[in-house]
Design a protein around this motif. Structure first.
Motif, mmCIF file in Angstrom:
data_model
loop_
_atom_site.group_PDB
_atom_site.id
_atom_site.type_symbol
_atom_site.label_atom_id
_atom_site.label_comp_id
_atom_site.label_asym_id
_atom_site.label_seq_id
_atom_site.Cartn_x
_atom_site.Cartn_y
_atom_site.Cartn_z
ATOM 1 N N ALA A 231 47.218 11.293 -11.638
ATOM 2 C CA ALA A 231 46.043 12.504 -11.457
ATOM 3 C C ALA A 231 45.377 11.903 -9.743
ATOM 4 O O ALA A 231 45.028 13.283 -9.267
ATOM 5 C CB ALA A 231 44.997 11.921 -12.365
ATOM 6 N N GLU A 232 45.514 10.447 -9.787
ATOM 7 C CA GLU A 232 45.030 10.058 -7.880
ATOM 8 C C GLU A 232 45.889 10.754 -7.465
ATOM 9 O O GLU A 232 45.430 11.099 -6.302
ATOM 10 C CB GLU A 232 44.793 8.729 -7.884
ATOM 11 N N ILE A 233 47.197 11.146 -7.121
ATOM 12 C CA ILE A 233 48.401 10.991 -5.935
ATOM 13 C C ILE A 233 48.060 12.926 -6.040
ATOM 14 O O ILE A 233 47.984 13.115 -5.292
ATOM 15 C CB ILE A 233 49.023 10.171 -6.074
ATOM 16 N N GLY A 234 47.680 13.391 -7.369
ATOM 17 C CA GLY A 234 48.165 14.684 -7.510
ATOM 18 C C GLY A 234 47.033 15.552 -6.722
ATOM 19 O O GLY A 234 46.907 16.329 -6.101
ATOM 20 N N SER A 235 45.880 14.476 -7.370
ATOM 21 C CA SER A 235 44.565 15.272 -6.026
ATOM 22 C C SER A 235 44.632 15.414 -5.429
ATOM 23 O O SER A 235 44.357 16.715 -4.082
ATOM 24 C CB SER A 235 43.438 14.298 -7.300
ATOM 25 N N ARG A 236 45.003 13.836 -4.315
ATOM 26 C CA ARG A 236 45.394 13.541 -3.304
ATOM 27 C C ARG A 236 46.355 15.499 -1.982
ATOM 28 O O ARG A 236 46.714 16.059 -1.184
ATOM 29 C CB ARG A 236 45.633 12.596 -2.683
ATOM 30 N N ALA A 237 47.112 15.134 -3.238
ATOM 31 C CA ALA A 237 48.371 16.333 -2.745
ATOM 32 C C ALA A 237 48.485 17.502 -2.698
ATOM 33 O O ALA A 237 49.079 18.381 -1.755
ATOM 34 C CB ALA A 237 49.855 15.535 -2.975
ATOM 35 N N TRP A 238 48.532 18.063 -3.885
ATOM 36 C CA TRP A 238 47.775 19.279 -4.865
ATOM 37 C C TRP A 238 46.708 19.570 -5.025
ATOM 38 O O TRP A 238 46.657 20.766 -5.540
ATOM 39 C CB TRP A 238 48.849 19.359 -5.874
ATOM 40 N N GLY A 239 45.655 18.735 -5.051
ATOM 41 C CA GLY A 239 43.971 19.655 -5.354
ATOM 42 C C GLY A 239 43.872 19.742 -6.708
ATOM 43 O O GLY A 239 43.182 19.923 -7.209
ATOM 44 N N THR A 240 44.990 18.765 -7.606
ATOM 45 C CA THR A 240 44.413 18.624 -8.773
ATOM 46 C C THR A 240 44.986 17.268 -9.580
ATOM 47 O O THR A 240 45.978 16.041 -9.022
ATOM 48 C CB THR A 240 45.716 20.304 -9.672
ATOM 49 N N ALA A 241 43.996 17.367 -10.441
ATOM 50 C CA ALA A 241 44.588 15.898 -11.626
ATOM 51 C C ALA A 241 44.418 16.339 -12.798
ATOM 52 O O ALA A 241 45.023 15.077 -13.310
ATOM 53 C CB ALA A 241 42.925 14.815 -11.380
ATOM 54 N N ASP A 242 45.452 17.710 -13.321
ATOM 55 C CA ASP A 242 45.755 17.593 -14.134
ATOM 56 C C ASP A 242 46.652 17.843 -14.482
ATOM 57 O O ASP A 242 47.813 18.402 -13.383
ATOM 58 C CB ASP A 242 45.908 19.194 -14.415
ATOM 59 N N VAL A 243 47.665 16.354 -15.024
ATOM 60 C CA VAL A 243 48.802 15.399 -15.050
ATOM 61 C C VAL A 243 49.831 16.355 -16.164
ATOM 62 O O VAL A 243 50.767 16.874 -15.477
ATOM 63 C CB VAL A 243 48.933 14.393 -16.293
ATOM 64 N N SER A 244 49.299 17.167 -16.357
ATOM 65 C CA SER A 244 50.542 19.082 -17.361
ATOM 66 C C SER A 244 51.394 20.033 -15.851
ATOM 67 O O SER A 244 51.665 20.606 -16.074
ATOM 68 C CB SER A 244 49.932 19.100 -18.193
ATOM 69 N N ARG A 245 49.479 20.332 -15.170
ATOM 70 C CA ARG A 245 50.339 21.405 -14.046
ATOM 71 C C ARG A 245 51.028 20.042 -13.378
ATOM 72 O O ARG A 245 52.122 20.585 -12.399
ATOM 73 C CB ARG A 245 49.017 21.471 -13.574
ATOM 74 N N ILE A 246 50.651 18.984 -13.002
ATOM 75 C CA ILE A 246 51.986 18.044 -12.238
ATOM 76 C C ILE A 246 52.930 17.983 -12.511
ATOM 77 O O ILE A 246 53.758 17.677 -11.594
ATOM 78 C CB ILE A 246 50.654 16.952 -11.524
ATOM 79 N N PHE A 247 53.269 17.511 -13.581
ATOM 80 C CA PHE A 247 54.470 17.561 -14.155
ATOM 81 C C PHE A 247 54.847 19.179 -13.976
ATOM 82 O O PHE A 247 56.010 19.269 -13.871
ATOM 83 C CB PHE A 247 54.418 17.403 -16.054
ATOM 84 N N HIS A 248 54.710 20.491 -14.860
ATOM 85 C CA HIS A 248 55.091 21.328 -14.295
ATOM 86 C C HIS A 248 55.799 21.600 -12.247
ATOM 87 O O HIS A 248 57.041 21.999 -12.651
ATOM 88 C CB HIS A 248 54.195 22.591 -14.312
ATOM 89 N N ARG A 249 54.886 21.154 -11.631
ATOM 90 C CA ARG A 249 55.419 21.453 -9.886
ATOM 91 C C ARG A 249 56.294 20.556 -9.621
ATOM 92 O O ARG A 249 57.457 21.007 -9.133
ATOM 93 C CB ARG A 249 54.061 21.103 -9.483
ATOM 94 N N LEU A 250 56.828 19.142 -10.395
ATOM 95 C CA LEU A 250 57.264 18.728 -10.513
ATOM 96 C C LEU A 250 58.802 19.022 -10.902
ATOM 97 O O LEU A 250 59.898 18.937 -10.222
ATOM 98 C CB LEU A 250 56.958 17.312 -10.248
ATOM 99 N N ARG A 251 58.380 20.168 -11.711
ATOM 100 C CA ARG A 251 59.998 20.167 -12.794
ATOM 101 C C ARG A 251 60.455 21.734 -11.739
ATOM 102 O O ARG A 251 61.632 21.679 -12.120
ATOM 103 C CB ARG A 251 59.826 20.156 -14.126
ATOM 104 N N THR A 252 59.547 22.003 -11.815
ATOM 105 C CA THR A 252 60.453 23.678 -11.406
ATOM 106 C C THR A 252 59.902 23.897 -9.539
ATOM 107 O O THR A 252 60.523 24.472 -9.481
ATOM 108 C CB THR A 252 59.040 24.551 -11.364
#
Length: 510
Positions: A231-252
């Motif tokens: 959540a911390e790095i996702g907020s900084r890199a992609w503007g989201t702390a939603d872990v499910s969204r971060i996972f989706h982007r990392l997978r796809t």
């Protein structure tokens, strides 16, 4: 007079003569392991004899700790009869190991032994009360059929006909097994003496007294904490702390376009690490590290990535092998953290620097995974300290790799201690890691066939980090991270309790 450590090294290389040739240890280039029941009984007799003399040996305590670990580990693997149901997993399955390693070593003086070796493995599998998974029988049979249909390889020499006939016999043995395990009974706990054998392997691989239950809970706790870092790095890199969204982007997203990209990216990461290393290490290895793609014929059974250390004679550099299987379905965000783990400052520095010391041979090449893989995982976080990651997206890849290792604690113990099905293990990795589907499938197959090994990574990393923090607190301004790293890698593979003693002594110096 031969030292006890030299005796143990002799036994270790007798058990793995192909490994001896890979790393350039002379004296085993005309041998293959004897995997018959009689052969393993004789090895066990030698191990028992070595262990009976550890208490009265005058070798130094560190070396004796390594002797004891290696003898007990080898004895436990023999007792677990792993050879009888390990048929698919890369370097752990005897026949796959032979086919992967033979092209990389001189086989000319042992070609006549290959049919004997294959027939011994076939006999052990055929006559055992421990059966492999049906899926592993089928995948290995398909892999061997492909080998038999392909042109003869250079390493087979004039013995190709005899070798291929023996491979065909081994394949027929697998397909003729009257019973195999299904995916619902994937772990050791479903086999005779499985609970006892798994407990011994857990102790060997972690070099700690942690129980499977404790390790399972540790993995669950680490997975929960990693979500906070995502959540911390996702907020900084992609503007989201939603872990499910971060996972989706990392997978796809951010997938490889082709295989060549994998190599180029790894080469650049390793070059950055090599340039920065003198600020973090006092000693530099003489051998270089190069990057290669796994040969096409080996990709279905080879790990996603692995390191092969340079031989002592300097005839080739260390090699960081990349498996491009399913490359365009895999996120490039794990490229850098894997390179730092396998190459620099990871296994290349670790194994090469130890090999270039004056330590006894056993201390250079001991198979102590909590130390070896613990350092590799430590190197991933160290790389972040060194400023080696090129972006926050690559740091998310570092977290992805951390999550895989934490999940391994849950899944390995789930399979082998708590009776999980293979599908339950797959589902857990899908829910808690960003590994692509081909990697999830291959990882679970690896855990099934190499019970306990997956536990070593995180347990070792946590211990090395703890020792460094305690040494820094004790030494204060006198703490030098280069000296700490030189001590850890320069001691060669040792049990974690022994590493604790070494670091405590170093930090307590006047």
């Amino acid at each position: 007079m031969t030292s006890l450590s030299d005796e143990m090294f002799q036994v270790a290389m007798d058990r793995e003569p192909l490994f001896a040739s890979l790393v350039g240890v002379a004296g085993w280039d005309d041998r293959l392991e004897d995997l018959s029941d009689d052969g393993e009984r004789e090895v066990r007799r030698r191990l028992d004899d070595i262990l009976s003399r550890v208490a009265t040996s005058d070798e130094d305590p560190v070396t004796l700790a390594v002797v004891r670990h290696q003898a007990e580990f080898a004895r436990h693997r023999i007792d677990a009869r792993l050879v009888e149901h390990t048929v698919a997993e890369g370097l752990a399955a005897p026949v796959n190991n032979l086919l992967m390693t033979a092209p990389q070593v001189d086989m000319s003086r042992r070609l006549a032994q290959v049919p004997r070796f294959l027939d011994q493995v076939a006999a052990r599998v055929r006559d055992s009360d421990r059966r492999p998974l049906r899926r592993h029988v089928l995948s290995t049979s398909a892999r061997l059929a492909s080998f038999l249909e392909s042109p003869a390889q250079e390493w087979e020499g004039d013995s190709s006909g005899d070798i291929r006939a023996a491979i065909a016999r081994y394949r027929e043995t697998l397909l003729a097994l009257d019973a195999t395990r299904d995916d619902d009974r994937a772990g050791l706990c479903w086999l005779p003496d499985g609970e006892r054998n798994y407990a011994a392997l857990v102790a060997d691989y972690t070099t700690t007294t942690r129980t499977p239950g404790e390790l399972h809970q540790l993995g669950l706790d680490l997975i929960a904490r990693l979500r906070e870092e995502y959540a911390e790095i996702g907020s900084r890199a992609w503007g989201t702390a939603d872990v499910s969204r971060i996972f989706h982007r990392l997978r796809t997203e951010l997938l490889w376009d082709n295989e060549e990209e994998m190599v180029t990216h790894a080469v650049r990461a390793i070059a950055r690490a090599e340039a920065e290393a003198p600020r973090w290490f006092g000693r530099m290895p003489k051998a270089r590290c190069e990057v290669k793609l796994v040969e096409e014929a080996e990709r279905a059974t080879a790990p996603i990535a692995y390191y092969l250390q340079a031989p002592l004679d300097g005839s080739r550099p260390g090699v960081y092998w990349l498996n491009p299987l399913g490359a365009t379905e895999r996120s490039r965000t794990q490229s850098e953290t894997t390179a730092f783990h396998e190459a620099i400052p990871g296994h290349h520095y670790q194994t090469t620097l130890a090999a270039e010391t004056e330590l006894p041979d056993l201390r250079k090449y001991a198979a102590i995974d909590a130390y070896l893989e613990g350092w590799g995982l430590y190197a991933e976080r160290l790389a972040d300290e060194m400023g080696l990651f090129s972006s926050d997206e690559q740091r998310l890849g570092m977290l992805s790799a951390d999550a895989m290792r934490a999940a391994r604690l849950v899944v390995d113990t789930g399979l082998h201690a708590f009776g999980w099905s293979r599908q339950r293990a797959v589902d857990y990795l899908r829910a808690n890691t960003v590994m692509p589907e081909p990697e999830i499938q291959s990882e679970v197959d690896r855990y099934v066939e190499v019970p306990g090994q997956a536990l070593a990574y995180m347990v070792g990393r946590i211990e090395i980090q703890r020792l460094r923090a305690e040494a820094r607190e004790r030494l204060g301004d006198r703490f030098d991270v280069r000296e700490f790293h030189d001590l850890v890698v320069g001691s060669g593979p040792v049990p974690l309790s022994t590493l604790d003693d070494l670091v405590t002594t170093w930090a307590g110096r006047p």
